[in-house]
Design a protein around this motif. Structure first.
Motif, PDB file in Angstrom:
ATOM      1  N   ALA A 165      37.834 -34.520 -21.887  1.00  0.00           N
ATOM      2  CA  ALA A 165      38.240 -34.244 -22.938  1.00  0.00           C
ATOM      3  C   ALA A 165      39.599 -33.850 -22.960  1.00  0.00           C
ATOM      4  N   GLU A 166      40.228 -34.134 -21.778  1.00  0.00           N
ATOM      5  CA  GLU A 166      41.329 -34.566 -21.123  1.00  0.00           C
ATOM      6  C   GLU A 166      41.948 -35.742 -21.732  1.00  0.00           C
ATOM      7  N   GLU A 167      40.541 -37.081 -21.512  1.00  0.00           N
ATOM      8  CA  GLU A 167      41.092 -38.540 -21.713  1.00  0.00           C
ATOM      9  C   GLU A 167      41.236 -38.666 -23.692  1.00  0.00           C
ATOM     10  N   GLY A 169      41.753 -35.283 -25.636  1.00  0.00           N
ATOM     11  CA  GLY A 169      43.039 -34.908 -26.530  1.00  0.00           C
ATOM     12  C   GLY A 169      42.018 -33.630 -27.334  1.00  0.00           C
ATOM     13  N   PHE A 170      41.101 -33.838 -26.616  1.00  0.00           N
ATOM     14  CA  PHE A 170      39.959 -32.520 -27.103  1.00  0.00           C
ATOM     15  C   PHE A 170      40.002 -31.109 -26.099  1.00  0.00           C
ATOM     16  N   PRO A 171      39.570 -30.294 -27.156  1.00  0.00           N
ATOM     17  CA  PRO A 171      39.421 -28.647 -26.143  1.00  0.00           C
ATOM     18  C   PRO A 171      37.901 -28.863 -25.405  1.00  0.00           C
ATOM     19  N   PHE A 172      37.793 -28.622 -24.021  1.00  0.00           N
ATOM     20  CA  PHE A 172      36.703 -29.038 -23.528  1.00  0.00           C
ATOM     21  C   PHE A 172      35.822 -26.784 -23.698  1.00  0.00           C
ATOM     22  N   VAL A 310      31.546 -42.516 -25.667  1.00  0.00           N
ATOM     23  CA  VAL A 310      32.159 -41.837 -26.737  1.00  0.00           C
ATOM     24  C   VAL A 310      33.163 -42.254 -27.668  1.00  0.00           C
ATOM     25  N   ARG A 311      34.119 -43.330 -27.464  1.00  0.00           N
ATOM     26  CA  ARG A 311      35.040 -43.375 -28.284  1.00  0.00           C
ATOM     27  C   ARG A 311      34.154 -45.078 -29.203  1.00  0.00           C
ATOM     28  N   ASN A 312      33.174 -45.424 -28.206  1.00  0.00           N
ATOM     29  CA  ASN A 312      32.335 -46.546 -29.799  1.00  0.00           C
ATOM     30  C   ASN A 312      31.982 -45.395 -30.859  1.00  0.00           C
TER      31      ASN A 312
END
Length: 330
Positions: A165-167, A169-172, A310-312
């Protein structure tokens, strides 16, 4: 009722009447009725999937643990009333308990005939197509930016989820904490005061609200999220799901490292409980779009594999080479 390693929404399914177990395994071994044996196997499988102890089911069904143990090992006959009570305790239909959920209408019977003997990949395509037809979700080309991490406690959902989430920039979000907000008490208190059925209702409501509030997020799911088919369908339809797998020994070690010393009280029994729950839920966890083995590599490499996965999946820019250890489900 004792609980070993699964605090989220799960209790261990093997705190049994050992005398009855011994009788069930040895007595009348060659004379058991096939239907009763199959019925007992389904009861055990449903109990493992729900993460309930035999004592918990016996209390909910208002039958003795010995009677339930006999049912699970196919000893003797059982009344229809007891079957109805056990089905209610396990939150399933009587038809599912006795092995045939598709007998309620001619359409069910016709659909069942069409699906009979199809492989898992075909059945999945049918499920996705039905979801698209009914508007409850399908196999969208664009992955949902809600990343749902599923698996048993100790798989790494919270540790990896926070970093991810930190990487991104999303809420956890930890769904267990959202459930507690709804109920105004802890998960353990919900189960102790109101029971499993009430807990599942809170779980469904919490998931619905998270989906409504967060267009993008990393969500750590309770291990028992797969226990209710409607809730799990909702999850699959609105989130990109990743099953974090781990070896049973790693589950045990990580939960103990978190300060939960209950597994040490009877580690051999706890390990058997854990393996039973994993076996009961693996087929459901495998419906996630992706899976990642968190036992295969150290934490840093595991997180890198998850980050790349996830990025893919979300078609986000990738700044490093692909990490190994990621598998997309068919």
């Amino acid at each position: 009722m004792s609980s070993t390693i699964l605090h989220e929404t799960e209790v261990t399914p093997a705190q049994a009447d050992h005398t009855a177990d011994d009788a069930g395994r040895g007595e009348l071994a060659g004379e058991k009725n096939r239907f009763l044996v199959g019925l007992g196997e389904r009861v055990r499988a449903l109990r493992a999937r729900r993460g309930m102890t035999r004592r918990a089911v016996a209390l909910a069904a208002d039958v003795s643990e010995r009677h339930l143990a006999n049912l699970e090992y196919g000893i003797g006959n059982v009344s229809m009333l007891v079957l109805l009570q056990v089905a209610a305790a396990l939150q399933c239909s009587l038809a599912e308990l006795v092995g045939d959920v598709t007998t309620s209408s001619p359409e069910w019977l016709l659909i069942r005939e069409l699906l009979e003997h199809r492989d898992e990949a075909t059945l999945r395509r049918v499920r996705v197509a039905i979801g698209e037809m009914l508007g409850t979700g399908g196999d969208n080309a664009a992955r949902s930016p809600r990343i749902a991490l599923i698996g048993l406690r100790g798989a790494g959902k919270t540790t990896l989820g926070r970093r991810l989430a930190e990487e991104l920039g999303f809420p956890f979000v930890e769904l267990s904490r959202e459930i507690e907000k709804f109920a105004g008490c802890s998960v353990a208190e919900i189960q102790a005061l109101y029971g499993q059925n009430a807990y599942r209702r809170y779980e469904r409501r919490a998931l619905e609200e998270v989906i409504q509030i967060y267009p993008e997020a990393v969500i750590a799911m309770p291990g028992g999220i797969v226990s209710d088919a409607a809730t799990f369908n909702l999850l699959l339809a609105h989130c990109t799901t990743i099953w974090l797998q781990a070896d049973p020994e790693d589950h045990m070690k990580r939960v103990t490292a978190q300060g939960d010393l209950r597994p040490m009280a009877s580690s051999r029994e706890a390990m058997e409980d854990l393996k039973g729950i994993l076996a009961g839920r693996a087929a459901f966890y495998s419906k996630a779009e992706y899976r990642l083995d968190t036992s295969a590599q150290p934490l840093r490499q595991t997180f890198e594999a998850l980050r790349v996965l996830v990025r893919n999946a979300l078609k986000l820019p990738l700044r490093t080479e692909h990490a190994a250890g990621v598998q997309q489900n068919a």
